[in-house]
Design an enzyme around this catalytic site. Structure first.
Site, short mmCIF file in Angstrom:
data_model
loop_
_atom_site.label_atom_id
_atom_site.label_comp_id
_atom_site.label_asym_id
_atom_site.label_seq_id
_atom_site.Cartn_x
_atom_site.Cartn_y
_atom_site.Cartn_z
N GLU A 1 30.13 16.54 -3.22
CA GLU A 1 28.88 17.02 -2.62
C GLU A 1 28.09 17.93 -3.56
OE1 GLU A 1 28.45 18.45 1.27
OE2 GLU A 1 29.93 17.12 2.18
N ARG B 1 24.27 13.17 3.75
CA ARG B 1 24.32 14.24 2.75
C ARG B 1 23.48 13.87 1.52
NH1 ARG B 1 25.98 15.28 6.76
NH2 ARG B 1 27.93 16.27 7.42
N SER C 1 32.52 22.27 1.94
CA SER C 1 33.09 20.93 1.76
C SER C 1 32.71 20.40 0.38
CB SER C 1 32.59 19.98 2.84
OG SER C 1 33.02 20.40 4.11
#
Length: 349
Positions: free
Chosen positions: A345, A173, A249
């Site tokens: 994130e 990520r 998320s």
């Protein structure tokens, strides 16, 4: 590759509401905004005296950003469209899409054109241009596995720059564009390599279960079967941002070393984990959050989703600061109980 509109003078939009441009639905405002339909328009703004000296922010779908305040600068709304098969060889198809293309629609288009490979990444919110920044991933596949190259405009100079995978420095990520390149580039087109020798990626139990529930032998699954299964799973687990503001998320799944994992498993025998090729172990952040009692809980109008503890939601009227306060409380509790630090994130501004 066809672009959505030719180069032309860019109209500036002062005091522009960003509510429709972030999936949390926060009512932040930009000092000024501009809709960008071609790489040349990005380049022209690098030399435009009307916006000289302003901080710049490129926005696609707004699915990975938390506005905690108004943005006192120039917001560039990436609306560069277009998708095409640009070349092929005996081993693969090479497909290119504009940075402003909707990611899910692009994945569905590749399947409709008979070019599988991205189906595990179905229904991930956002745009094609945002996908490399985050190195999006789901159900056993990361975008970097099919990445070929991208073109980006350097915002300060207007120069068009080509990036290969090495230069993008993809991580979990993560990428160059979240680190040294953060805020410096606008991704205008991405090319993907889709191998013609395709096999279904069905290592995740959720995908295998969904296929079985549909009466499909996982070993004989077609790409469209996997796509449909992933879409069904995500719709069952994740709220629709149009109905309940969220950014998908909110936390990365943490990765710890084997020694730390052994000590943790001795205390928590049923901990959900995924061994990694390098010997480390990935933990399920949602499980950690759930065990701390946060699933379904709220702080004011910001809450943890009742079905998926990884997802923070705007119940209506929450601010970015409210969501950030909730995230910090969750991180504190997970660190206190498990000794594991969760990383967020989305980009918080």
């Amino acid at each position: 590759m066809p672009m959505s509109r030719p180069d032309s003078a860019v109209s500036l939009l002062p005091d522009y509401s960003l509510r429709a441009h972030n999936t949390f639905g926060f009512d932040a405002r930009a000092r000024v905004a501009a809709r960008i339909g071609s790489p040349g328009q990005f380049a022209s703004l690098a030399r435009d005296p009307r916006v000289a000296g302003l901080d710049r922010l490129v926005l696609g779908g707004g699915s990975n950003v938390v506005f905690t305040r108004d943005f006192d600068g120039l917001v560039l709304l990436d609306e560069i469209r277009g998708r095409a098969l640009v070349r092929e060889d005996d081993g693969a198809w090479y497909v290119e899409a504009g940075g402003g293309e909707n990611w899910h629609a692009f994945v569905e288009w590749t399947l409709a054109e008979g070019m599988p490979g991205l189906e595990n990444l179905a229904l991930i919110p956002g745009t094609v241009g945002a996908a490399p920044i985050q190195n999006i991933g789901a159900y056993g596949l990361e975008m970097k596995e099919h990445f070929a190259s991208l073109r980006a405009v350097e915002l300060a100079t207007g120069e068009l720059v080509e990036f290969d995978a090495a230069r993008c420095a993809f991580g979990y990520r993560d990428s160059f564009f979240k680190r040294d390149g953060r805020g410096r580039f606008a991704i205008v087109a991405v090319t993907f390599r889709l191998p013609k020798a395709w096999t279904p990626r069905i290592g995740y139990a959720d995908v295998a279960r969904e296929l079985a529930a549909r009466g499909i032998d996982a070993r004989a699954a077609r790409a469209r079967d996997v796509f449909d299964a992933v879409v069904a799973i995500r719709r069952a687990k994740l709220p629709d941002p149009l109905a309940l503001g969220n950014a998908g998320s909110f936390f990365k799944n943490p990765v710890i070393d084997a020694q730390a994992f052994a000590a943790l498993r001795a205390r928590e025998p049923d901990i959900v984990s995924y061994p990694q090729p390098d010997g480390r172990v990935k933990l399920a952040a949602g499980w950690l959050i759930d065990r701390c009692g946060w699933k379904g809980r709220a702080l004011g109008a910001a809450a943890v989703h009742e079905r998926q503890a990884l997802v923070l939601v705007n119940l209506g009227g929450a601010s970015g600061a409210d969501v950030l306060a909730l995230a910090h409380a969750i991180r504190r509790d997970v660190l206190g109980r498990f000794g594991v630090e969760l990383e967020m994130e989305p980009v918080c501004l």
